[in-house]
Write a protein that holds these residues in place. Structure first.
Motif, short mmCIF file in Angstrom:
data_model
loop_
_atom_site.label_atom_id
_atom_site.label_comp_id
_atom_site.label_asym_id
_atom_site.label_seq_id
_atom_site.Cartn_x
_atom_site.Cartn_y
_atom_site.Cartn_z
N ALA A 14 0.75 -1.55 0.14
CA ALA A 14 -0.20 0.10 0.04
C ALA A 14 0.67 0.77 0.15
O ALA A 14 0.68 2.45 -0.90
N VAL A 15 1.98 1.24 0.28
CA VAL A 15 2.97 1.49 0.30
C VAL A 15 3.60 3.28 -0.56
O VAL A 15 3.44 3.83 -1.11
N ILE A 16 3.56 1.69 -1.28
CA ILE A 16 4.91 1.27 -2.90
C ILE A 16 3.14 2.68 -3.99
O ILE A 16 3.39 3.42 -4.88
N ALA A 17 1.86 1.50 -3.33
CA ALA A 17 0.86 1.94 -4.87
C ALA A 17 0.32 3.82 -4.42
O ALA A 17 0.39 4.24 -5.25
N GLY A 18 0.73 3.93 -3.31
CA GLY A 18 0.67 5.38 -2.79
C GLY A 18 1.92 6.55 -2.96
O GLY A 18 1.31 7.38 -3.55
N LEU A 19 2.68 5.95 -3.41
CA LEU A 19 3.52 6.81 -4.21
C LEU A 19 4.10 7.13 -5.17
O LEU A 19 4.19 7.85 -5.67
N ILE A 20 3.55 5.40 -6.06
CA ILE A 20 3.99 5.31 -7.52
C ILE A 20 2.86 5.99 -8.53
O ILE A 20 2.90 6.53 -9.96
N LEU A 21 1.29 5.07 -7.69
CA LEU A 21 0.03 5.54 -8.43
C LEU A 21 -0.58 7.04 -8.92
O LEU A 21 -0.66 7.52 -7.51
N PRO A 22 -0.89 7.12 -9.47
CA PRO A 22 -1.50 8.10 -10.05
C PRO A 22 -2.74 9.03 -9.65
O PRO A 22 -3.47 10.02 -9.55
N TRP A 23 -3.44 8.01 -8.65
CA TRP A 23 -5.31 7.86 -8.08
C TRP A 23 -4.80 8.08 -6.63
O TRP A 23 -3.65 8.12 -6.05
N ASN A 24 -5.84 9.42 -6.12
CA ASN A 24 -6.17 9.39 -4.93
C ASN A 24 -6.97 9.84 -4.57
O ASN A 24 -8.64 9.69 -5.35
N SER A 25 -7.43 9.69 -2.84
CA SER A 25 -8.93 9.92 -2.85
C SER A 25 -9.03 10.93 -2.27
O SER A 25 -10.21 10.97 -1.01
N GLY A 26 -8.92 11.92 -2.62
CA GLY A 26 -8.13 13.39 -2.38
C GLY A 26 -10.28 13.97 -1.87
O GLY A 26 -10.54 14.19 -1.21
N ILE A 27 -10.73 14.20 -3.31
CA ILE A 27 -11.91 14.24 -3.41
C ILE A 27 -13.32 14.00 -1.92
O ILE A 27 -14.10 14.54 -1.72
N GLU A 29 -11.83 11.90 0.31
CA GLU A 29 -11.65 12.42 1.77
C GLU A 29 -12.46 14.00 2.26
O GLU A 29 -12.61 13.67 3.73
N GLY A 30 -12.32 14.95 1.26
CA GLY A 30 -13.24 15.81 1.58
C GLY A 30 -14.16 16.35 2.20
O GLY A 30 -14.45 16.53 2.72
N HIS A 31 -15.07 15.15 0.81
CA HIS A 31 -17.03 14.46 1.19
C HIS A 31 -16.75 14.77 2.54
O HIS A 31 -17.99 15.12 3.49
N VAL A 32 -16.12 13.46 3.01
CA VAL A 32 -16.03 12.41 4.42
C VAL A 32 -15.86 13.13 5.80
O VAL A 32 -17.04 13.74 6.42
N ASN A 33 -14.59 14.40 5.52
CA ASN A 33 -14.49 15.50 6.49
C ASN A 33 -15.88 16.59 6.57
O ASN A 33 -15.95 16.40 7.60
N ARG A 34 -16.63 16.91 5.41
CA ARG A 34 -17.55 17.99 5.66
C ARG A 34 -18.47 17.40 6.22
O ARG A 34 -18.78 18.03 6.85
N ILE A 35 -18.42 16.67 6.13
CA ILE A 35 -19.71 15.26 6.60
C ILE A 35 -19.37 15.85 8.26
O ILE A 35 -21.02 15.57 8.59
#
Length: 58
Positions: A14-27, A29-35
């Protein structure tokens, strides 16, 4: 520090995937944080129906 390193080693894929893959869950996570913020603001003050309206209208 050793605990942190051991945790990284246990989930190395998971660490390697998080560093090299172009995808992220930022949007998402932002919605979850707002809710969660809206829920905290309304804790103990209203029922689910008002929380639902605030989430949909916010």
């Amino acid at each position: 520090m050793h605990t942190f390193i051991n945790g990284l080693e246990r989930d190395l894929d998971a660490v390697i995937a998080g560093l090299i893959l172009p995808w992220n869950s930022g949007i998402v996570e932002g919605h979850v944080n707002r809710i969660k913020m809206i829920k905290r603001q309304m804790y103990g003050r209203a029922g689910f129906s008002l929380l639902r309206k605030r989430v949909l209208l916010a």
